[in-house]
Write an enzyme that holds these catalytic residues in place. Structure first.
Site, short mmCIF file in Angstrom:
data_model
loop_
_atom_site.label_atom_id
_atom_site.label_comp_id
_atom_site.label_asym_id
_atom_site.label_seq_id
_atom_site.Cartn_x
_atom_site.Cartn_y
_atom_site.Cartn_z
N ASP A 108 0.72 -1.24 0.16
CA ASP A 108 -0.36 0.09 0.00
C ASP A 108 0.45 1.24 0.06
OD1 ASP A 108 -1.75 -1.58 0.00
OD2 ASP A 108 -3.05 -1.30 2.14
N ASN A 129 -12.35 10.66 2.80
CA ASN A 129 -12.87 9.66 1.44
C ASN A 129 -11.46 9.31 1.08
OD1 ASN A 129 -15.37 10.98 0.23
ND2 ASN A 129 -15.19 12.87 -0.27
N GLN A 163 -14.93 13.99 13.70
CA GLN A 163 -14.11 14.45 12.52
C GLN A 163 -12.85 14.54 12.66
OE1 GLN A 163 -15.88 13.32 9.20
NE2 GLN A 163 -14.43 13.98 8.71
N ASP A 172 -11.69 -3.59 6.07
CA ASP A 172 -10.95 -4.78 6.02
C ASP A 172 -10.48 -4.74 7.73
OD1 ASP A 172 -10.34 -4.33 3.18
OD2 ASP A 172 -7.81 -2.72 3.17
#
Length: 347
Positions: free
Chosen positions: A17, A130, A287, A298
């Site tokens: 990743d 996002n 947030q 996952d």
């Protein structure tokens, strides 16, 4: 509960990743990416990986959805090598690095080595709440079902009692998934399938149709559930109707199927036999405390499976999944060493 070594076997695509946080949509627009979408890289994305690796805030971690779930599983059960992860890597330093990282997290790996392509990678672009994923599968795309016939792997297959597959892996090697699925059914072992992404449902309809009769547990998010409905012409976007129909689809053995539909904000929905539907609220997260949403799904799977293989009550399994998913929000990348030591008192 003392778990035997290798009780859980996960099949997925081992990837490095490459995670970067951006402040605007410039990169997304430049490469035609959508927020919260997962896609397979094509030629136009080649430059994306180079661009991300040259950013100052880039973070590298051993990834791929299934491998992340197995690492979270190990973080919770704490005894090494209770889970084993299967997938293909290249014969290169990157493959060695990913294996070393996985083993340091207590995860046993039985990679299929490929010389034709390098170890795969995944661009993870975080923009506020996002995340967008672009996977360059590399060697992971070459997995073949002859892995199943190798002596060492036969022993591992015989030991495992629970088998977890991502839809991403199904897109790579349907024959392997179908062979293991049949084996699970014939030997009374548990098969779990994660739909993983909308594109899997759109492109692998036939492969899914071949294995769903053997699947004991289906995990998906709301968008994937609706995509499955659309692909199968169910003519409904009602998530409760879709979940019920998924649960009631034909099954080869008599064990009732369990269907879980997750959502970032709405309750986790669990569909059981006899039209029972359970709802598990997701506690709100401030947030400012959210740094990376990439590994949440996952981690939910890893947390759920860690308790499920110990035969804990379903309520406890779901709550552990939710807890794990919220823990990884606080770090960039699924970095187990950055997570606090797991304690059941937190559930």
């Amino acid at each position: 509960m003392d778990l035997p070594e290798g009780i859980l076997m996960g099949f997925g695509n081992p990837l490095l990743d490459i995670t970067c946080t951006v402040e605007d949509n410039v990169i997304l627009e430049k490469y035609g990416l959508e927020a919260n979408a997962a896609i397979i890289a094509d030629e136009k994305h080649d430059a994306l990986f180079d661009e991300l690796m040259n950013m100052e805030n880039v973070i590298y971690s051993a990834g791929g959805a299934c491998q992340n779930s197995m690492r979270i599983f190990q973080w919770i059960v704490q005894t090494p090598f209770r889970a084993v992860f299967i997938g293909s890597v290249g014969k290169d330093k990157l493959g060695d690095r990913i294996e070393k990282r996985a083993r340091s997290d207590g995860l046993l790996t039985l990679y299929q080595l490929k010389e034709e392509l390098p170890t795969g990678s995944c661009a993870v672009i975080i923009n506020g709440p996002n995340r967008s994923l672009v996977a360059n599968l590399g060697a992971a795309s070459l997995f073949s079902d002859d892995w199943i016939d190798e002596d060492d792997n036969i022993c591992a297959l015989d030991r495992a009692e629970y088998f977890y597959f991502t839809g991403f892996f199904l897109a790579v090697c349907p024959p392997a998934v179908e062979r293991v699925a049949r084996m699970c059914c014939e030997t009374n072992r548990i098969m779990i399938l994660n739909f993983s992404a909308v594109f899997v449902l759109q492109m692998q309809k036939e492969a899914l149709g071949n294995i769903l009769q053997y699947v004991d547990i289906i995990i998906c998010n709301k968008e994937e559930a609706i995509a499955f409905s659309d692909t199968n012409d169910w003519k409904t976007k009602n998530i409760f109707e879709i979940g019920s129909r998924l649960q009631q689809m034909p099954k080869e053995n008599v064990r009732p199927r369990l269907v879980m539909i997750t959502d970032a904000v709405c309750p986790v929905l669990v569909f059981q036999d006899n039209d029972r539907v359970l709802e598990y609220p997701v506690p709100p997260v401030k947030q400012g405390e959210i740094f990376d949403t990439n590994g949440c799904g996952d981690a939910f799977v890893g947390g759920f499976l860690a308790m499920y293989v110990q035969r804990m009550p379903l309520d406890y399994c779901i709550r552990t999944g939710i807890f794990a998913s919220q823990q990884v929000l606080h770090v960039v990348g699924v970095q187990i060493d950055k997570l606090p030591k797991f304690s059941e008192k937190c559930i």
